[in-house]
Design an enzyme around this catalytic site. Structure first.
Site, PDB file in Angstrom:
ATOM      1  N   HIS A  56       0.764  -1.213  -0.152  1.00 20.70           N
ATOM      2  CA  HIS A  56       0.062  -0.152  -0.096  1.00 20.70           C
ATOM      3  C   HIS A  56       0.704   1.305   0.152  1.00 20.70           C
ATOM      4  O   HIS A  56       0.550   2.146   0.392  1.00 20.70           O
ATOM      5  CB  HIS A  56      -1.013  -0.047   1.297  1.00 20.70           C
ATOM      6  CG  HIS A  56      -2.087  -1.112   1.075  1.00 20.70           C
ATOM      7  ND1 HIS A  56      -1.637  -2.363   1.565  1.00 20.70           N
ATOM      8  CD2 HIS A  56      -3.070  -1.185   0.641  1.00 20.70           C
ATOM      9  CE1 HIS A  56      -2.859  -3.138   1.569  1.00 20.70           C
ATOM     10  NE2 HIS A  56      -3.674  -2.464   0.792  1.00 20.70           N
ATOM     11  N   ARG A  58       1.507   3.105  -2.460  1.00 18.52           N
ATOM     12  CA  ARG A  58       0.876   3.692  -3.171  1.00 18.52           C
ATOM     13  C   ARG A  58      -0.542   3.210  -3.692  1.00 18.52           C
ATOM     14  O   ARG A  58      -0.737   1.854  -3.382  1.00 18.52           O
ATOM     15  CB  ARG A  58       1.438   3.856  -4.585  1.00 18.52           C
ATOM     16  CG  ARG A  58       2.899   4.459  -4.715  1.00 18.52           C
ATOM     17  CD  ARG A  58       3.269   5.463  -5.908  1.00 18.52           C
ATOM     18  NE  ARG A  58       4.498   5.794  -6.070  1.00 18.52           N
ATOM     19  CZ  ARG A  58       5.067   6.718  -5.427  1.00 18.52           C
ATOM     20  NH1 ARG A  58       4.541   7.376  -4.345  1.00 18.52           N
ATOM     21  NH2 ARG A  58       6.361   7.089  -5.570  1.00 18.52           N
ATOM     22  N   LYS A  86       6.313  -4.409 -10.664  1.00 22.06           N
ATOM     23  CA  LYS A  86       5.958  -4.246 -12.146  1.00 22.06           C
ATOM     24  C   LYS A  86       5.600  -2.628 -12.152  1.00 22.06           C
ATOM     25  O   LYS A  86       6.296  -1.819 -12.984  1.00 22.06           O
ATOM     26  CB  LYS A  86       4.806  -5.227 -12.623  1.00 22.06           C
ATOM     27  CG  LYS A  86       4.605  -5.015 -13.973  1.00 22.06           C
ATOM     28  CD  LYS A  86       3.300  -5.941 -14.338  1.00 22.06           C
ATOM     29  CE  LYS A  86       3.272  -7.298 -14.300  1.00 22.06           C
ATOM     30  NZ  LYS A  86       2.230  -8.008 -14.696  1.00 22.06           N
ATOM     31  N   ASP A  91       7.086   3.016 -13.631  1.00 20.96           N
ATOM     32  CA  ASP A  91       6.599   4.338 -12.857  1.00 20.96           C
ATOM     33  C   ASP A  91       5.073   4.554 -13.003  1.00 20.96           C
ATOM     34  O   ASP A  91       4.408   5.507 -13.464  1.00 20.96           O
ATOM     35  CB  ASP A  91       7.160   5.366 -13.653  1.00 20.96           C
ATOM     36  CG  ASP A  91       8.534   5.803 -13.059  1.00 20.96           C
ATOM     37  OD1 ASP A  91       8.739   5.624 -11.836  1.00 20.96           O
ATOM     38  OD2 ASP A  91       9.631   5.973 -13.729  1.00 20.96           O
ATOM     39  N   LYS A  98      -3.454  -8.919  -6.646  1.00 20.45           N
ATOM     40  CA  LYS A  98      -4.001  -9.785  -7.693  1.00 20.45           C
ATOM     41  C   LYS A  98      -5.203 -10.663  -6.933  1.00 20.45           C
ATOM     42  O   LYS A  98      -5.150 -10.557  -5.746  1.00 20.45           O
ATOM     43  CB  LYS A  98      -2.808 -10.808  -7.947  1.00 20.45           C
ATOM     44  CG  LYS A  98      -3.159 -11.605  -8.939  1.00 20.45           C
ATOM     45  CD  LYS A  98      -3.041 -11.055 -10.456  1.00 20.45           C
ATOM     46  CE  LYS A  98      -1.904 -11.107 -11.060  1.00 20.45           C
ATOM     47  NZ  LYS A  98      -1.664 -10.447 -12.281  1.00 20.45           N
ATOM     48  N   THR A 186      -0.952  -5.225 -23.580  1.00 16.48           N
ATOM     49  CA  THR A 186       0.031  -5.776 -23.146  1.00 16.48           C
ATOM     50  C   THR A 186       0.937  -6.656 -24.237  1.00 16.48           C
ATOM     51  O   THR A 186       2.425  -6.475 -24.246  1.00 16.48           O
ATOM     52  CB  THR A 186      -0.328  -6.967 -22.345  1.00 16.48           C
ATOM     53  OG1 THR A 186      -1.369  -6.700 -21.172  1.00 16.48           O
ATOM     54  CG2 THR A 186       0.624  -7.778 -21.399  1.00 16.48           C
ATOM     55  N   SER A 355      -3.735   0.471 -18.145  1.00 16.57           N
ATOM     56  CA  SER A 355      -4.809   0.317 -17.127  1.00 16.57           C
ATOM     57  C   SER A 355      -4.852   1.845 -16.488  1.00 16.57           C
ATOM     58  O   SER A 355      -5.817   2.539 -16.039  1.00 16.57           O
ATOM     59  CB  SER A 355      -4.522  -0.585 -16.063  1.00 16.57           C
ATOM     60  OG  SER A 355      -5.134  -1.843 -16.536  1.00 16.57           O
TER      61      SER A 355
HETATM   62  N1  GLU Z   1      -3.399  -8.666 -15.394  1.00 14.95           N
HETATM   63  C1  GLU Z   1      -2.422  -7.877 -15.787  1.00 14.95           C
HETATM   64  C2  GLU Z   1      -0.844  -8.095 -15.157  1.00 14.95           C
HETATM   65  O1  GLU Z   1      -0.713  -8.843 -14.700  1.00 14.95           O
HETATM   66  C3  GLU Z   1      -3.078  -6.314 -15.914  1.00 14.95           C
HETATM   67  C4  GLU Z   1      -3.168  -5.631 -14.499  1.00 14.95           C
HETATM   68  C5  GLU Z   1      -3.633  -4.481 -14.327  1.00 14.95           C
HETATM   69  O2  GLU Z   1      -4.042  -3.853 -15.487  1.00 14.95           O
HETATM   70  O3  GLU Z   1      -4.039  -3.844 -13.321  1.00 14.95           O
HETATM   71  O4  GLU Z   1      -0.172  -7.123 -15.393  1.00 14.95           O
END
Ligand code: GLU
Length: 462
Positions: A56, A58, A86, A91, A98, A186, A355
């Site tokens: 948390h 951010r 990631k 950034d 998840k 992606t 996203s």
């Molecule tokens: N599920 C994707 C990932 O593993 C996208 C996550 C997202 O956009 O929040 O990166």
């Protein structure tokens, strides 16, 4: 293991590193699922569901929701952790999360999946653990825009006065406040990240390849959302797709496959087996990973390249489109073989990056480019008119259109993603060379440095 290796290459306080490594919170619950069995009898199944929020530092936290029978607490926790690193690596100002439901979507009707999805959303909403400022899910393995739309609408039902309600999930259909470019993001990010690596002369020399994408032989494992779009971008930019792997088999052709044609076949036949326009059909899907190629893109699930097959990999570059496709043991073997691994936390970050743009669009309540497109076109037309007068050269209609085109939402998304990948790459390659570590360790170090800085400057950490 990847985190520990990178943490050891930093000088940060061990206690803080341990704090960063641990998963903050995990929500686990049962969804009761009523269905009619084969004999027409009403039965209640119990389905396990999870949401892990790793960090948390951010907010909101961010990460996908997967539907698969392999989903379990540990997997969700590991993938939530990966999301933190990631986001930091590229950034994106979010913590990592998840979620997952232990369910096989193919074994259920659309109505059943909708009920389970809405119940999952309601459980999270009632606990107060999701929201545009708290935790923002997205699609992952086995989910897509449809599921995101159900979650957004369920959230809105509970929060009718929240003007930002649609920012509760990303990866929504464009008609439901999604963003253009998210579907292919992606795969596009995978392409951009490989392009960065392939532009580095020193790196390419180390594996005996020429710079550039043109002519590179690519194998893609998984023709889902990530693999399909990545393969398309490689194809459009002059690479040769020599192999495609699916769940139940794979196809190989050294002269190149037609990606759309393979996809159309798989969609129609529900299998890749029997695909006619290729040299070889492999019944053992895993074998495609060992095929002769320059670039291998595992874009399916984790744990695909292991101690068992690592030494048989012929690719010079592995681009991790999936999360965790290479086990730590396999990574070591591959490193000794001189293979370049473009790590997941950088390679597949295009999804979460776009996203982030979608979330910004939802909070801004306006499409990128809506206010600027015409003004931009007007300025460009003026400039072209003056240049034509000065040079005396008349442009062809197509040239004129290209030069005076005003940026659309998709243009902004692509440009934002391209810039994000470029900056992250520059940072990773710099750390990799300075510390003499592989790209994965460098990407983790870059992420850990940023998270540590954020804690230190926040003053939370003594
Ligand atoms: N599920 C994707 C990932 O593993 C996208 C996550 C997202 O956009 O929040 O990166």
């Amino acid at each position: 293991m990847y985190f520990d290796k990178a943490a050891n290459s930093t000088l940060h306080e061990p206690g803080l590193l341990q704090f960063i490594k641990e998963v903050d919170s995990v929500y686990e619950f049962i969804i009761p699922h009523e269905r009619i069995d084969k004999n027409g009898k009403k039965v209640v199944q119990t389905i396990r569901a999870y949401r892990a929020q790793h960090s948390h530092h951010r907010l909101p936290t961010k990460g996908g929701i997967r539907y698969d029978t392999m989903v379990n607490r540990n997997e969700v926790m590991a993938l939530a952790s990966l999301m933190t690193f990631k986001c930091a690596c590229v950034d994106v100002p979010f913590g990592g999360a998840k979620g997952g439901i232990c369910i096989d979507p193919a074994a259920h009707t659309v109505e059943e999946i909708e009920r389970v999805t809405r119940r999952f959303a309601a459980e999270l909403i009632q606990r107060g653990v999701i929201g545009p400022a708290i935790d923002v899910p997205a699609p992952d393995y086995g989910t897509g825009p449809r599921e995101m739309s159900w979650i957004a609408h369920t959230y809105q039902t509970f929060h009718p006065n929240d003007i930002n309600a649609f920012g509760v999930v990303t990866g929504k259909p464009v008609s439901q406040n999604g963003i253009r470019g998210r579907a292919e993001a992606t795969g596009l990010g995978v392409f951009y990240s490989v392009r960065e690596a392939c532009a580095d002369a020193e790196l390419m020399k180390s594996v005996g390849l020429k710079t550039g994408i043109e002519g590179k032989r690519v194998v893609v494992q998984g023709l889902g959302n990530v693999g399909y779009h990545a393969a398309k971008f490689f194809e459009e930019n002059g690479a040769i797709i020599v192999g495609i792997g699916e769940r139940d088999g794979a196809v190989y052709d050294p002269n190149g496959l037609d990606v759309t044609d393979v996809k159309t076949y798989v969609q129609a036949k529900k299998t890749i087996l029997g695909y006619p326009r290729c040299k070889k059909v492999l019944e053992n899907a895993q074998q495609i990973l060992e095929a002769d190629c320059d670039i291998l893109v595992p874009a399916a699930l984790e744990g695909q390249i292991t101690l068992k097959n690592a030494s048989k990999i012929q690719a010079k570059i592995i681009a991790e489109g999936a999360n965790g496709p290479t086990t730590p043991g396999a990574s070591e073997i591959l490193e000794k073989q001189g293979v370049i691994i473009i790590p997941d936390l950088f390679c597949n970050a295009g999804g979460v990056t776009v996203s982030y743009f979608e979330w910004l669009k939802n909070l801004g309540h306006v499409q990128f480019g809506r206010l600027t497109k015409k003004a931009e076109e007007k300025g460009k037309r003026e400039m072209v008119r003056h240049l034509q007068l000065l040079t005396g050269r008349e442009l062809k209609e197509s040239e004129y259109q290209t030069l005076t085109h005003g940026s659309s939402e998709r243009d902004f998304v692509y440009s934002g993603l391209e810039g994000t990948v470029h900056e992250a790459w520059e940072n990773i390659i710099k750390i990799s060379r300075e510390k003499n570590v592989n790209l994965r360790t460098a990407a983790y170090v870059s992420a850990i440095d940023k998270i540590t800085l954020s804690y230190n400057e926040l003053g939370i950490w003594p």
